[in-house]
Design a protein around this motif. Structure first.
Motif, mmCIF file in Angstrom:
data_model
loop_
_atom_site.group_PDB
_atom_site.id
_atom_site.type_symbol
_atom_site.label_atom_id
_atom_site.label_comp_id
_atom_site.label_asym_id
_atom_site.label_seq_id
_atom_site.Cartn_x
_atom_site.Cartn_y
_atom_site.Cartn_z
ATOM 1 N N LYS A 259 30.850 92.343 66.142
ATOM 2 C CA LYS A 259 30.868 93.687 65.539
ATOM 3 C C LYS A 259 30.822 93.648 64.007
ATOM 4 O O LYS A 259 30.261 94.532 63.375
ATOM 5 C CB LYS A 259 32.145 94.438 65.949
ATOM 6 N N LEU A 277 20.475 93.479 70.605
ATOM 7 C CA LEU A 277 20.971 94.831 70.325
ATOM 8 C C LEU A 277 21.844 94.804 69.084
ATOM 9 O O LEU A 277 22.617 93.872 68.892
ATOM 10 C CB LEU A 277 21.834 95.322 71.497
ATOM 11 N N GLY A 278 21.702 95.820 68.232
ATOM 12 C CA GLY A 278 22.593 95.932 67.070
ATOM 13 C C GLY A 278 22.098 95.240 65.824
ATOM 14 O O GLY A 278 22.787 95.260 64.805
ATOM 15 N N ASN A 281 22.338 96.819 62.360
ATOM 16 C CA ASN A 281 23.581 96.878 61.574
ATOM 17 C C ASN A 281 23.702 95.765 60.533
ATOM 18 O O ASN A 281 24.639 95.767 59.748
ATOM 19 C CB ASN A 281 24.800 96.806 62.501
HETATM 20 C C1 LIG Z 1 26.080 99.231 65.080
HETATM 21 O O1 LIG Z 1 26.761 100.146 64.237
HETATM 22 C C2 LIG Z 1 27.032 101.383 64.864
HETATM 23 C C3 LIG Z 1 27.589 102.331 63.814
HETATM 24 O O2 LIG Z 1 28.596 101.692 63.063
HETATM 25 C C4 LIG Z 1 28.006 101.164 66.025
HETATM 26 O O3 LIG Z 1 28.268 102.369 66.692
HETATM 27 C C5 LIG Z 1 27.373 100.168 67.004
HETATM 28 O O4 LIG Z 1 28.301 99.848 68.020
HETATM 29 C C6 LIG Z 1 26.946 98.920 66.302
HETATM 30 N N1 LIG Z 1 26.210 98.097 67.226
HETATM 31 C C7 LIG Z 1 26.588 96.861 67.506
HETATM 32 C C8 LIG Z 1 25.804 96.153 68.555
HETATM 33 O O5 LIG Z 1 27.522 96.281 66.947
#
Ligand SMILES: *[C@@H]1O[C@H](CO)[C@@H](O)[C@H](O)[C@H]1NC(C)=O
Ligand SMILES: *[C@@H]1O[C@H](CO)[C@@H](O)[C@H](O)[C@H]1NC(C)=O
Ligand SMILES: *[C@@H]1O[C@H](CO)[C@@H](O)[C@H](O)[C@H]1NC(C)=O
Ligand SMILES: *[C@@H]1O[C@H](CO)[C@@H](O)[C@H](O)[C@H]1NC(C)=O
Ligand SMILES: *[C@@H]1O[C@H](CO)[C@@H](O)[C@H](O)[C@H]1NC(C)=O
Ligand SMILES: *[C@@H]1O[C@H](CO)[C@@H](O)[C@H](O)[C@H]1NC(C)=O
Length: 325
Positions: A259, A277-278, A281
């Protein structure tokens, strides 16, 4: 009568000087011995036997408040040619030893270092020390920070280091280390920084490393093969992952990004799959020179990274690379 008084005065003033002296006589002796073993280099000219080693006039020496035993030695930058003096092991209360930028500091890490069981910080960096990383470093049970980067150390990583339960930082960047990462390294209890970049380390990364919760890992520029997915996982607190220029091969699309991950560099490997995924960020991303496929997602910084973060893959496509077919 006046002569007697005068003599008495001399006696007392001498006593006063030696009483106010804080330097422990044993430490004083050891430091002067070190200076002698190093052939009285100019960078130790302030280590003057006629002054108090604890009064902050001795360059790089500091004593512990109350006990007045030598607590830290910090020596920087000199062209003087020397080896680490074995008598350094005779400073039993030393908590920090910092030797930085001595291009002509050669020879091995002396065994006497293993006597420094109070050591918490050990840095010997940007020197020409060589030979193996000794097993006996595993005896320094209080070590929290071990930086042996930018030296000429060779041989394999000793499994015994994982006994260092307090170790938070392990930095062996830029040496000539070979062989694999020991399986035991998955059992460090407090490790947060693990960097071994710019060596000739090889083999598969042990699965046991999935047990670690690192903040920063850098294995760039080695010869690691196979899987590196053990560094990923949504439950980890990792912020930075650098794995570039190895021969790693795993499916990047299957990893869960931590995260708090901000920085991912896996360039120049044999990594396949899609972007995970993600990725939107992340604030730094480099997946170039791999075997990745699929469309680059839209959003975050993904389009502003530019083509050099993505080029030389099998079939990665979409902005900033050409459109997908
Ligand atoms: C990416 O960031 C968003 C907003 O902060 C969050 O909701 C989401 O869980 C994040 N995705 C990952 C895969 O960490
Ligand atoms: C340190 O050693 C020198 C040389 O032996 C001596 O002259 C001096 O008194 C010693 N100082 C202390 C604090 O022991
Ligand atoms: C430290 O030692 C020097 C030399 O003896 C002396 O001049 C100086 O006053 C001492 N400083 C302190 C803070 O005791
Ligand atoms: C990781 O290691 C490589 C090679 O030594 C270096 O270029 C890079 O700056 C390192 N990453 C960080 C964040 O220090
Ligand atoms: C992520 O970072 C935040 C803020 O620094 C911290 O409180 C949190 O514990 C971290 N998450 C993990 C899984 O370590
Ligand atoms: C990504 O890595 C490649 C290969 O090491 C390099 O050529 C490129 O400049 C890097 N891209 C960025 C944005 O740093």
């Amino acid at each position: 009568m006046t002569t007697k008084l005068f003599l008495l005065f001399i006696l007392f003033s001498h006593a006063a000087i030696s009483l106010s002296e804080k330097c422990n006589p044993q430490d004083n002796k050891t430091l002067l011995q070190i200076k002698k073993e190093l052939n009285n280099p100019t960078f130790l000219s302030s280590w003057n036997p006629h002054t108090d080693c604890c009064n902050l006039t001795w360059a790089g020496v500091s004593c512990k408040y109350k006990t007045n035993r030598i607590q830290s030695i910090t020596l920087l930058v000199s062209d003087h040619a020397f080896q680490i003096p074995p008598s350094i092991g005779n400073l039993p209360y030393l908590e920090s030893l910092f030797l930085f930028e001595f291009p002509h500091l050669t020879g091995p890490i002396p065994e006497s270092i293993s006597k420094l069981t109070n050591l918490r910080f050990l840095t010997i960096s940007s020197t020409s020390i060589s030979g193996p990383i000794p097993n006996f470093l595993g005896k320094l049970k209080n070590l929290a920070d071990l930086d042996l980067s930018f030296n000429k150390l060779s041989g394999t990583l000793p499994p015994s280091l994982s006994q260092l339960n307090e170790l938070v930082r392990f930095d062996f960047d830029n040496n000539k280390l070979t062989g694999p990462i020991p399986d035991s390294y998955g059992y460090f209890k407090n490790l947060k920084t693990f960097t071994l970049s710019l060596n000739q380390l090889s083999g598969r990364i042990p699965l046991s490393l999935s047990r670690l919760d690192l903040y920063y890992v850098n294995l760039s520029k080695n010869r690691f093969q196979g899987d590196a997915s053990m560094f990923f996982g949504s439950n980890k607190g990792t912020g930075l992952i650098y794995l570039s220029r190895n021969m790693l091969a795993f499916d990047l699309g299957k990893v869960e990004l931590p995260k708090n991950l901000t920085t991912l560099d896996v360039s120049h490997n044999n990594i396949h799959g899609n972007l995970p995924l993600g990725v939107e960020n992340l604030s730094v991303l480099n997946v170039s020179y791999n075997w990745l496929c699929g469309e680059i997602p839209k959003g975050g910084n993904l389009q502003s990274f530019g083509v050099y973060s993505y080029f030389h893959n099998k079939c990665l496509c979409g902005s900033p690379l050409p459109k997908c077919k």
